[in-house]
Enzyme design. Structure first.
Site, PDB file in Angstrom:
ATOM      1  N   ARG A 311       0.835  -1.206   0.000  1.00 58.84           N
ATOM      2  CA  ARG A 311       0.000   0.000   0.000  1.00 58.84           C
ATOM      3  C   ARG A 311       0.869   1.256   0.000  1.00 58.84           C
ATOM      4  NH1 ARG A 311      -5.446   1.878   0.668  1.00 58.84           N
ATOM      5  NH2 ARG A 311      -6.220  -0.237   0.409  1.00 58.84           N
ATOM      6  N   GLU A 718      -9.782   5.865   6.973  1.00 55.15           N
ATOM      7  CA  GLU A 718      -8.351   6.155   6.916  1.00 55.15           C
ATOM      8  C   GLU A 718      -7.983   7.474   6.231  1.00 55.15           C
ATOM      9  OE1 GLU A 718      -8.117   2.154   5.243  1.00 55.15           O
ATOM     10  OE2 GLU A 718      -6.229   1.933   6.323  1.00 55.15           O
TER      11      GLU A 718
END
Lengths: 785, 474
Positions: A311, A718
């Site tokens: 990520r 997030e």
């Protein structure tokens, strides 16, 4: 009336404020409940030469000690690789690792017993930093690469080229409720587990593995968590497993709630990273090529480090089009806690690198950083709107949000005002910065993008709602109630939201990756649709209508769209359905469509969509101490068509402040023996209310419905975390101003976190450079205009 | 005079404790009896999740609800007192504080929420609801904004309800206690002479006032205490005298009372108290305790050093006074002998002879501004004559040596110097090398050295010294 889109308070809010909301360790104690206490390794790396528990079991109230020999299944809790020993037998791998756990009638007894356990060690040389791991070499995996275009050639041809590196700090989750599990065995070989876990299914699987029994013997229930933030995704598993082993050995219920120090010493944190880069760019500040290496500090076991690293690599671009790019990544193996998921999951560690680079490009060219950022945005169609891993950014909202927040924050006017303030003040300087966020939504691993639900309607019309997601404060249960109430056309009070449990919805994914509402919302809606179609048939018969599809479910009534007077109460239809022998319970299921990832080529469409946001922050920095005051924050965030603006605003504000903590004050300090020196709130500082400015605005982007997501909403867990880059960049902006008026720095290196010390050191560098700037090459003298 | 049980009131109900350790924390006790609304977030008094309210004497002697960390309070300390926990706040319907938090989205995971409720509850009845009232409560979810909005909803309220009535009936005087279990003795005295007597019999007794430091040891089970003597109720230690000549602060006066009563008297004391821990701790911590623990990073010692406070000490054989500079003997060591008790701290208001004005201020630098342990703390006093010359200088620091210290050589060098930037610059150079601080988790030695010097210049600038660009004075 549907509550979708309403500012509905958290479904447990009244329980929270009265203290009636039950967390795992607040349940009524079962008879004979035992407690656990660990024996911790005093070395970061050592061979275990002797283990003697004989004195411990003599202590009053000590029942037994659990150790490797007591594990009937596998002595391993690893989730991706089986490299995570639960009870070390030969070697300890990090300071504070638990060797054995003492089981006592009370926690006090277990603690006193733990003091009597004798362990002898032969200390070995630990690897404590990424740099040491590279030198060793000590890695968890092979290098990973994602590539676009031809960065080598384009770097050579670039008008400007810069090299740099950046040390990126980790972060403790500091959920207010520490890790906790209760395990209650029965005489038939079954285990009921209550765990503060974001991933009940995985906790179930791991417990079954260590006990050597089938998954169906273990039920894991998560009532609610006192915060998670990724820290209870895999980290709950060892805690639950130790309690399960103790329950297995003693046949009695066992509770384990970690003390705060133990929680911080034992559990994994946000990965520290080390990034190195070479960037090429034009006179206008447009990036033409970028070469980046990212090293993640994985700690002693691999845990979730591979997807965290991936990520980071997939977010090295943030919101910027980089035509030629190679990003390499590798996971260092060190003798520290095994780092894990934490809000953003590597995304922040990738994005901080590009934000540092963009500021540096701007200062090198003496251009405003906001302009340089703007010029590099993804834009248009095709190549310039496609990421380095080949995903077309279909719904690019970056510019729209950027302009909106600039206007809200009166960015240009304040820029001028701040420049004036800085000219008038020698000892304090203000800084202003704007940064964007583009964050990919979906689990990178395609298989995790599925969810289930189970809805049970009882004959009095009351309903139990189960879904696979866990509640850690993010408001998932609140949103699921809203979705269910709207889908089923009933009032929200009919529902009882059930604790998440593996015997209700099996094979679930972690509540993580901001995906909780997207995935579970669709699964809940699916179950509601099933029930509605069954009830519609019953209602149609009742109302003597031919076409059930004409029926509308709304506000506890079922009526005919074309003849609204033909109506019947929901609960009457439920009773009738029971009489007619129609099932009143249904499961729901969802899988995210149209996503794929090719790990070999590093290309694909891993994300269902992107979340976007931008923030403007203003700070004032004290030139004597390096302390700063956050003066103002303005945020615009794209949450699609918000399911619940109160909840979403709370996520945005909370995420921002948590990010600010990471970037400015939360410092994990390990000493040269690998001992964590910051394992309590007295030494590890998270923000308090006093760090929050009076002026703090959040606007949700309007007209932003997202196709294909539950009621047009978007993920929000997030993305806001990374808006805090605006604080870091604003501090940097203020530091740069300490060179004025004589000196405009072309580079403002700033350590992370930007603690007062780091900031003062950066200021001193600027001051020193200012004094000698006439002899420095590459820096510009301003004419005294 | 020994009692076989302790009594206290929890949410209006009287409880009797038999054969239970007087050093068990209130938090452990509450959870043991099933009052699980109160949470343990850290056991360090640093997160506020365990906050409860206690009916206590306010700075003006009035009864009020006071927030405190139940994880730091030994049961003996709350004997005879009235505690309100989160379970006792709602009465059929939500309390206004609770309703505001629900409405504004002030809770997310909810684990810190009971603590916030109790901090806000106490402030609500004090009519002091603001950020400071919850600065000792950590929340990891909300970013505090929704909590602040909830607080704003109730900030203007003028409460009149069952809780104000209960206050009106409260008895505040703490009685003497002698509570003895099989292996522990807990005493609370109201007279100094009783304490001194007790110390003759139990020279190794642990003295406790607000228990905010000792409570850490108890909460983490680092210490077994056989005999504990509480000074909280001792009349002589609870006096606070403010005359035109001097101020005398009793050793057991809580810091929050000093904050209220002495506001405006000593600017450096005001400033340091503002940054001293958080509300819950200031409600309990005392000046005697802050001196007695002799931490090198205590917040008040630099201030008291700069003001040249005198420490009054009593024992069964008499009384003596010691200058604060002579009080600290080494790392966590003081001049206090067995059997001795700190009675008070006395600070003169006199300027040095020949001076016409005094400049004084204090500074604390931590990783976090609020509720942190200092990296460096500093307090300065400069007396100036009519020619703007320094006739008296005191520069005191915490965090740079094994004890809180003064920069004595630098102080002497300043005498007779003009109060100008040139003097400051010279002094900064001397200060930078004046100490050899350590590097630790809070900061490096280099940073500490820079702060020692920079804070003095900051003081000069903030006291209205000529501003000059730092670049022009290298």
């Amino acid at each position: 009336m549907s509550t979708i889109g309403k500012r509905k308070s958290h479904e447990s809010a009244e329980g929270h404020v009265t203290g009636n909301a039950i967390y795992t360790d607040d349940q009524r104690l079962p008879a004979g409940m035992l407690s656990l206490y660990p024996v911790l390794s005093p070395h970061a790396r050592a061979r275990i030469t002797k283990l003697d528990v004989s004195a411990a079991v003599q202590v009053d109230g000590v029942v037994t000690v659990v150790a490797a020999d007591d594990v009937p299944g596998e002595n391993n809790t690893g989730v991706i690789l089986q490299d995570e020993i639960l009870f070390p037998t030969e070697e300890v791998s990090y300071w504070g690792q638990a060797i054995v756990w003492v089981v006592g009638e009370t926690e006090d007894a277990a603690r006193l017993g733990a003091e009597k356990v004798v362990v002898e060690y032969e200390p070995l040389q630990p690897i404590l930093t990424i740099q040491d791991a590279i030198a060793a070499p000590s890695f968890h995996n092979e290098p990973q690469v994602i590539r676009r275009g031809d960065p080598e050639i384009t770097l050579q041809q670039a008008v400007h080229q810069l090299e740099g590196e950046l040390e990126i700090n980790g972060q403790d989750h500091f959920y207010l409720e520490t890790q906790v599990s209760w395990v209650i065995p029965d005489s038939e070989g079954n285990y009921q587990v209550y765990s503060s876990t974001q991933h009940p299914t995985e906790t179930q699987i791991i417990i079954a593995r260590v006990l050597g029994i089938p998954n169906n013997r273990v039920v894991v229930t998560c009532l609610r968590m006192g915060g998670g933030f990724g820290g209870k995704e895999t980290q709950a598993n060892p805690v639950a497993s130790v309690a399960a082993i103790a329950a297995h050995k003693t046949g009695r219920p066992v509770r384990l709630k970690l003390k705060r120090d133990h929680d911080m010493i034992l559990t994994g944190k946000r990965h520290g990273f080390w990034g190195q880069y070479t960037v090429g760019f034009t006179d206008e500040g447009k990036i033409t090529a970028l070469d980046v290496t990212l090293y993640a500090d994985g700690g002693w076991s691999i845990d979730l480090s591979p997807p965290v690293l991936l990520r980071a690599m997939l977010h090295i671009d943030n919101a910027y089009y980089i035509p030629n790019l190679e990003v390499r990544g590798r996971i260092a193996k060190t003798h520290k806690v095994s780092n894990t998921a934490f809000r953003g999951f590597g995304g922040p560690q990738g994005m901080i690198v590009i934000e540092d680079i963009l500021d540096r490009i701007a200062r090198t060219l003496n251009l405003p950083p906001d302009r340089v950022r703007e010029r590099n945005f993804y834009h248009g169609v095709g190549e310039t709107n496609t990421t380095h891993y080949g995903q077309d950014i279909v719904d690019n909202r970056i510019s729209r949000i950027w302009q909106a927040v600039k206007a809200n924050a009166t960015f240009d006017e304040r820029r001028e005002a701040i420049d004036q303030f800085n000219q008038m003040n020698a000892y304090k300087k203000r800084g202003l910065a704007i940064t964007p966020v583009k964050f990919g939504i979906s689990f990178n691993k395609t298989q995790y993008n599925q969810a289930g639900s189970l809805i049970l309607i009882y004959t009095d019309g009351s309903i139990q709602l189960n879904h696979g997601g866990t509640e850690m404060g993010q408001g998932l249960h609140t949103k699921m109630l809203q979705v269910a109430a709207k889908s089923l056309g009933v009032t929200i009070d009919r529902f009882r939201l059930m604790p998440t449990s593996t015997d209700k919805v099996p094979n679930t994914s972690a509540t993580a990756a901001s995906s909780g509402a997207d995935l579970n919302g669709q699964a809940v809606k699916d179950a509601c649709e099933t029930l509605k179609s069954r009830l519609a048939a019953v209602a149609a018969k009742w109302l003597k209508l031919d076409s059930p599809e004409e029926l509308v479910f709304e506000n506890d009534w079922i009526y005919c769209r074309t003849y609204p007077t033909a109506q019947v109460r929901f609960e009457d239809v439920v009773k009738q359905a029971y009489s007619d022998r129609v099932s009143l319970s249904a499961t729901g299921y969802y899988r995210t469509p149209n996503i794929y990832w090719d790990a070999k080529t590093g290309k694909g469409r891993p994300f269902y969509y992107y979340a976007y946001a931008a923030a403007v922050s203003e700070v004032e920095v004290d030139g004597f101490t390096g302390t700063f005051k956050l003066r103002q924050v303005d945020i615009v965030h794209d949450v699609g068509e918000s399911l619940n603006p109160l909840v979403d605003q709370g996520q945005i504000e909370g995420g921002f402040v948590q990010g600010m903590g990471w970037l400015t004050m939360e410092e994990l300090v390990w000493d040269d023996k690998g001992r964590l020196r910051t394992h309590a709130p007295s030494t590890y500082k998270i923000p308090t209310i006093s760090e929050i400015p009076e002026h703090f605005t959040v606007h949700l982007l309007e007209r932003a419905a997202q196709d294909g997501v539950i009621y047009g909403s978007k993920a929000v867990g997030e993305p806001p975390f990374m808006l805090a880059f605006s604080v870091r960049e604003a501090i940097r902006d203020a530091i740069a101003a300490f060179g004025q008026p004589a000196y405009v720095p072309s580079y403002v290196p700033l350590a992370s976190p930007a603690t007062p010390e780091a900031t003062l050191m950066a200021i001193e560098q600027i001051r020193a450079a200012a004094l000698t700037s006439t002899v420095m090459e590459g820096d510009r003298q301003l004419s005294p205009l | 005079m020994s009692d076989s049980c302790l009594t206290l009131t929890i949410n209006g109900e009287s409880v009797r404790l038999n054969d239970i350790s007087p050093t068990m924390t209130l938090l452990d006790y509450l959870r043991r009896i099933g009052q699980i609304g109160t949470k343990e977030g850290c056991g360090d008094g640093d997160c506020g999740a365990c906050t409860v309210a206690i009916v206590a004497k306010g700075s003006k002697g009035q009864p009020h609800y006071q927030a405190m960390n139940s994880c730091l309070i030994p049961l003996g300390s709350v004997a005879g007192q009235e505690i309100i926990t989160v379970e006792g706040v709602a009465n059929g319907q939500l309390h206004p504080v609770q309703a505001a938090m629900v409405k504004m989205g002030g809770s997310q995971c909810g684990y810190c929420t009971p603590g916030f409720i109790m901090s806000l509850f106490a402030a609500y009845y004090d009519r002091t609801v603001d950020d400071v009232s919850v600065e000792g409560n950590l929340c990891r979810c909300t970013g505090y904004l929704a909590i602040r909005r909830a607080a704003q909803l109730i900030a203007q309220a003028k409460p009149q309800d069952q809780f104000t009535e209960r206050l009106a009936q409260a008895t505040l005087e703490l009685n003497s206690i002698c509570y003895i279990t099989s292996n522990q003795q807990f005493y609370r005295s109201t007279r100094l002479s009783e304490v001194l007597d007790l110390l003759q019999h139990h020279p190794n007794a642990t003295l406790v006032a607000g228990a905010t430091d000792l409570g850490l040891e108890l909460s983490h089970h680092r210490k077994h205490i056989s005999v504990m003597v509480s000074l909280e109720a001792v009349e002589e230690l609870n006096l606070l005298t403010d005359t035109s000549e001097f101020v005398e602060i009793g050793a057991a006066v809580p810091l929050s009372h000093i904050e209220d009563k002495l506001r405006g008297v000593f600017p450096s004391l005001d400033e340091m108290l503002h940054w001293f821990a958080a509300r819950q701790v200031r409600n309990r911590a005392t000046i005697g305790g802050n001196l007695g623990t002799a931490s090198p990073i205590g917040d008040l010692p630099p201030v008291l050093l700069s003001l040249e406070a005198q420490v009054r000490i009593a024992s069964a054989t008499g009384e003596r006074s010691v200058m604060i500079a002579d009080f600290f003997k080494g790392y966590r060591q003081t001049d206090l002998q067995p059997g001795e008790v700190i009675v008070s701290v006395k600070i003169s208001k006199h300027l040095t002879q020949g001076a016409i004005r005094r400049l004084s201020q204090s500074y604390k630098v931590g990783k976090r501004g609020t509720d942190d342990i200092s990296i460096v703390a500093a307090a300065f006093v400069i007396d100036l004559d009519e020619h703007n010359r320094i006739v008296h200088a005191r520069l005191a620091y915490g965090g740079v040596a094994a004890t809180p210290v003064r920069a004595i050589a630098v102080e002497q060098g300043l005498l007779g110097q003009p109060w100008t930037i040139a003097t400051i610059q010279q002094t900064k150079r001397d200060l930078k090398d004046g100490f050899t601080p350590l590097t630790d988790l809070r900061g490096s030695a280099d940073y500490r050295k820079m702060l020692v010097a920079n804070l003095f210049e900051k003081f000069f600038v903030e006291m209205g010294g000529a501003t000059i660009h730092p670049l022009e004075v290298g």
